[in-house]
Motif scaffolding. Structure first.
Motif, PDB file in Angstrom:
ATOM      1  N   TYR B  31       0.823  -1.204   0.000  1.00 22.44           N
ATOM      2  CA  TYR B  31       0.000   0.000   0.000  1.00 22.44           C
ATOM      3  C   TYR B  31       0.863   1.262   0.000  1.00 22.44           C
ATOM      4  O   TYR B  31       1.855   1.348   0.727  1.00 22.44           O
ATOM      5  CB  TYR B  31      -0.874   0.031   1.260  1.00 22.44           C
ATOM      6  CG  TYR B  31      -2.035  -0.917   1.251  1.00 22.44           C
ATOM      7  CD1 TYR B  31      -1.913  -2.236   0.849  1.00 22.44           C
ATOM      8  CD2 TYR B  31      -3.290  -0.489   1.679  1.00 22.44           C
ATOM      9  CE1 TYR B  31      -2.987  -3.095   0.852  1.00 22.44           C
ATOM     10  CE2 TYR B  31      -4.370  -1.351   1.702  1.00 22.44           C
ATOM     11  CZ  TYR B  31      -4.209  -2.646   1.283  1.00 22.44           C
ATOM     12  OH  TYR B  31      -5.277  -3.506   1.291  1.00 22.44           O
ATOM     13  N   TYR B  33       0.410   5.794  -0.324  1.00 16.08           N
ATOM     14  CA  TYR B  33      -0.561   6.887  -0.187  1.00 16.08           C
ATOM     15  C   TYR B  33       0.116   8.223  -0.499  1.00 16.08           C
ATOM     16  O   TYR B  33       1.306   8.393  -0.255  1.00 16.08           O
ATOM     17  CB  TYR B  33      -1.087   6.965   1.255  1.00 16.08           C
ATOM     18  CG  TYR B  33      -1.443   5.640   1.882  1.00 16.08           C
ATOM     19  CD1 TYR B  33      -0.471   4.843   2.474  1.00 16.08           C
ATOM     20  CD2 TYR B  33      -2.763   5.195   1.914  1.00 16.08           C
ATOM     21  CE1 TYR B  33      -0.793   3.633   3.066  1.00 16.08           C
ATOM     22  CE2 TYR B  33      -3.091   3.992   2.510  1.00 16.08           C
ATOM     23  CZ  TYR B  33      -2.099   3.208   3.081  1.00 16.08           C
ATOM     24  OH  TYR B  33      -2.424   2.012   3.664  1.00 16.08           O
ATOM     25  N   TYR B  48      -4.488   6.860  -3.328  1.00 16.35           N
ATOM     26  CA  TYR B  48      -3.762   5.759  -2.727  1.00 16.35           C
ATOM     27  C   TYR B  48      -3.707   4.589  -3.698  1.00 16.35           C
ATOM     28  O   TYR B  48      -4.393   4.585  -4.732  1.00 16.35           O
ATOM     29  CB  TYR B  48      -4.372   5.336  -1.395  1.00 16.35           C
ATOM     30  CG  TYR B  48      -5.789   4.800  -1.472  1.00 16.35           C
ATOM     31  CD1 TYR B  48      -6.879   5.654  -1.470  1.00 16.35           C
ATOM     32  CD2 TYR B  48      -6.027   3.430  -1.499  1.00 16.35           C
ATOM     33  CE1 TYR B  48      -8.171   5.169  -1.530  1.00 16.35           C
ATOM     34  CE2 TYR B  48      -7.320   2.929  -1.547  1.00 16.35           C
ATOM     35  CZ  TYR B  48      -8.395   3.808  -1.553  1.00 16.35           C
ATOM     36  OH  TYR B  48      -9.673   3.311  -1.607  1.00 16.35           O
ATOM     37  N   VAL B  50      -3.283   0.164  -3.710  1.00 11.81           N
ATOM     38  CA  VAL B  50      -3.230  -1.070  -2.922  1.00 11.81           C
ATOM     39  C   VAL B  50      -2.325  -2.101  -3.566  1.00 11.81           C
ATOM     40  O   VAL B  50      -2.230  -3.230  -3.094  1.00 11.81           O
ATOM     41  CB  VAL B  50      -4.634  -1.657  -2.683  1.00 11.81           C
ATOM     42  CG1 VAL B  50      -5.495  -0.653  -1.928  1.00 11.81           C
ATOM     43  CG2 VAL B  50      -5.288  -2.058  -3.995  1.00 11.81           C
ATOM     44  N   GLY B  58      -8.766   9.460  -3.114  1.00  5.98           N
ATOM     45  CA  GLY B  58      -8.971   9.709  -1.701  1.00  5.98           C
ATOM     46  C   GLY B  58      -9.947  10.843  -1.485  1.00  5.98           C
ATOM     47  O   GLY B  58     -10.875  11.041  -2.257  1.00  5.98           O
ATOM     48  N   ARG B  97      -2.506  -6.677   5.061  1.00  5.23           N
ATOM     49  CA  ARG B  97      -2.907  -7.848   5.834  1.00  5.23           C
ATOM     50  C   ARG B  97      -4.024  -8.528   5.060  1.00  5.23           C
ATOM     51  O   ARG B  97      -4.743  -7.899   4.317  1.00  5.23           O
ATOM     52  CB  ARG B  97      -3.457  -7.429   7.199  1.00  5.23           C
ATOM     53  CG  ARG B  97      -2.455  -6.755   8.105  1.00  5.23           C
ATOM     54  CD  ARG B  97      -3.150  -6.273   9.349  1.00  5.23           C
ATOM     55  NE  ARG B  97      -2.285  -5.478  10.202  1.00  5.23           N
ATOM     56  CZ  ARG B  97      -1.650  -5.941  11.247  1.00  5.23           C
ATOM     57  NH1 ARG B  97      -1.787  -7.211  11.573  1.00  5.23           N
ATOM     58  NH2 ARG B  97      -0.891  -5.178  11.983  1.00  5.23           N
ATOM     59  N   TYR B 100     -10.213  -7.533   4.148  1.00  4.36           N
ATOM     60  CA  TYR B 100     -10.526  -6.118   3.906  1.00  4.36           C
ATOM     61  C   TYR B 100     -10.436  -5.305   5.186  1.00  4.36           C
ATOM     62  O   TYR B 100      -9.762  -4.297   5.257  1.00  4.36           O
ATOM     63  CB  TYR B 100     -11.930  -6.020   3.304  1.00  4.36           C
ATOM     64  CG  TYR B 100     -12.401  -4.608   3.080  1.00  4.36           C
ATOM     65  CD1 TYR B 100     -13.358  -4.034   3.908  1.00  4.36           C
ATOM     66  CD2 TYR B 100     -11.890  -3.847   2.031  1.00  4.36           C
ATOM     67  CE1 TYR B 100     -13.800  -2.754   3.689  1.00  4.36           C
ATOM     68  CE2 TYR B 100     -12.325  -2.556   1.819  1.00  4.36           C
ATOM     69  CZ  TYR B 100     -13.285  -2.021   2.643  1.00  4.36           C
ATOM     70  OH  TYR B 100     -13.724  -0.749   2.439  1.00  4.36           O
ATOM     71  N   ASN B 103      -6.965  -4.546   6.880  1.00  2.00           N
ATOM     72  CA  ASN B 103      -6.066  -3.526   6.336  1.00  2.00           C
ATOM     73  C   ASN B 103      -6.137  -2.228   7.105  1.00  2.00           C
ATOM     74  O   ASN B 103      -5.247  -1.402   7.027  1.00  2.00           O
ATOM     75  CB  ASN B 103      -6.403  -3.270   4.859  1.00  2.00           C
ATOM     76  CG  ASN B 103      -5.972  -4.420   3.986  1.00  2.00           C
ATOM     77  OD1 ASN B 103      -4.942  -5.025   4.216  1.00  2.00           O
ATOM     78  ND2 ASN B 103      -6.756  -4.720   2.973  1.00  2.00           N
ATOM     79  N   SER B 104      -7.169  -2.018   7.883  1.00  2.35           N
ATOM     80  CA  SER B 104      -7.257  -0.783   8.649  1.00  2.35           C
ATOM     81  C   SER B 104      -6.296  -0.783   9.821  1.00  2.35           C
ATOM     82  O   SER B 104      -6.079   0.251  10.432  1.00  2.35           O
ATOM     83  CB  SER B 104      -8.683  -0.578   9.150  1.00  2.35           C
ATOM     84  OG  SER B 104      -9.018  -1.567  10.120  1.00  2.35           O
ATOM     85  N   ASN B 106      -3.170  -1.204   9.590  1.00  2.00           N
ATOM     86  CA  ASN B 106      -1.822  -0.956   9.096  1.00  2.00           C
ATOM     87  C   ASN B 106      -1.205   0.282   9.699  1.00  2.00           C
ATOM     88  O   ASN B 106      -1.773   1.362   9.660  1.00  2.00           O
ATOM     89  CB  ASN B 106      -1.849  -0.787   7.576  1.00  2.00           C
ATOM     90  CG  ASN B 106      -2.316  -2.034   6.873  1.00  2.00           C
ATOM     91  OD1 ASN B 106      -2.318  -3.099   7.444  1.00  2.00           O
ATOM     92  ND2 ASN B 106      -2.707  -1.897   5.635  1.00  2.00           N
ATOM     93  N   GLN B 108       1.360   3.181   9.157  1.00  2.00           N
ATOM     94  CA  GLN B 108       1.872   3.825   7.951  1.00  2.00           C
ATOM     95  C   GLN B 108       3.242   4.438   8.220  1.00  2.00           C
ATOM     96  O   GLN B 108       3.490   5.008   9.282  1.00  2.00           O
ATOM     97  CB  GLN B 108       0.899   4.892   7.458  1.00  2.00           C
ATOM     98  CG  GLN B 108      -0.409   4.281   6.968  1.00  2.00           C
ATOM     99  CD  GLN B 108      -1.308   5.253   6.254  1.00  2.00           C
ATOM    100  OE1 GLN B 108      -0.899   6.360   5.906  1.00  2.00           O
ATOM    101  NE2 GLN B 108      -2.543   4.852   6.012  1.00  2.00           N
TER     102      GLN B 108
END
Lengths: 112, 119
Positions: B31, B33, B48, B50, B58, B97, B100, B103-104, B106, B108
């Motif tokens: 990922y 961004y 962003y 993936v 975004g 990860r 779905y 992935n939150s 993560n 950064q």
């Protein structure tokens, strides 16, 4: 739109004192993260707290999460001049596929 | 490891000029961004990605384009710069990860930023 909002916008304390910053968010989340940004630099990840956790520690950092009030706090104990920075909370933004959405930040100044 | 690097560090453009900001990461992250940071506004997500070859919009994508031709690079383009695009731009990357919602979680990793002024 911002998911998280920090309070206060700015905080000035003496070295050795504790600093507390708060973050409020709008929608349900599965985790909340705190980041630090030194002047002129990129953000650095500090700590992540999951929605099923109420408190988490990392060194001099203590983070709490109250999902019923949709709020979190970051406590820095025994602050040092090197803690002078901006602090941001970040939460997953459902509009953008769970990517992180940052608040406006709290500017912390620690005077020596 | 260099982590996340950004090129250039500073740039001054005239209205209508174009430029490309380069972000590179050596952590093999899926990922990537692009954010912009303005006083009192915090960070706002521009675009962003993936994975290699994929991009998505975004919060504030207008006036910007992106490309992810190689996994380690994420380019942000301004085709016709405007004064409203004066800002500090940050690139970030994170690992992926499975799942779905996972992935939150993560963390950064951020680059040092590019300060752009459009006159």
């Amino acid at each position: 739109s911002q998911q998280g909002e920090e309070d206060p916008q700015a905080l000035s304390i003496q070295e050795g004192e504790n600093a507390t910053m708060n973050c409020s968010y709008k929608t349900s989340i599965n985790n909340l993260q705190w980041y630090r940004q030194n002047s002129g630099r990129g953000l650095v990840h500090l700590i992540l707290i999951r929605s099923n956790e109420r408190e988490k520690h990392s060194g001099r950092l203590r983070v709490t999460l109250d999902t019923s009030k949709k709020s979190s706090s970051l406590l820095i104990t025994a602050s040092r001049a090197a803690d002078t920075a901006s602090y941001f909370c970040a939460t997953p933004g459902k509009e953008y596929g769970n990517k992180l959405v940052f608040g406006a930040g709290t500017i912390l100044r620690v005077k020596s | 490891n260099a982590g996340v690097t950004q090129t250039p560090k500073f740039r001054v453009l005239k209205t209508g000029q174009s430029m490309t900001l380069l972000c590179a990461q050596d952590m093999n992250h899926e990922y990537m961004y692009w954010y912009r940071q303005d006083p009192g506004m915090g960070l706002r997500l521009i675009h962003y990605s993936v994975g290699e070859g994929t991009t998505a919009k975004g919060e504030v994508p207008d006036g910007y384009n992106v490309s992810r031709l190689k996994k380690q690079n994420f380019l942000l383009g301004l085709e016709s710069a405007a004064p409203s695009q004066t800002s500090v731009y940050f690139c970030a990357s994170s690992y992926s990860r499975r799942g779905y919602l996972n992935n939150s979680y993560n963390e950064q990793f951020f680059g040092p930023g590019t300060r752009l002024t459009v006159l």
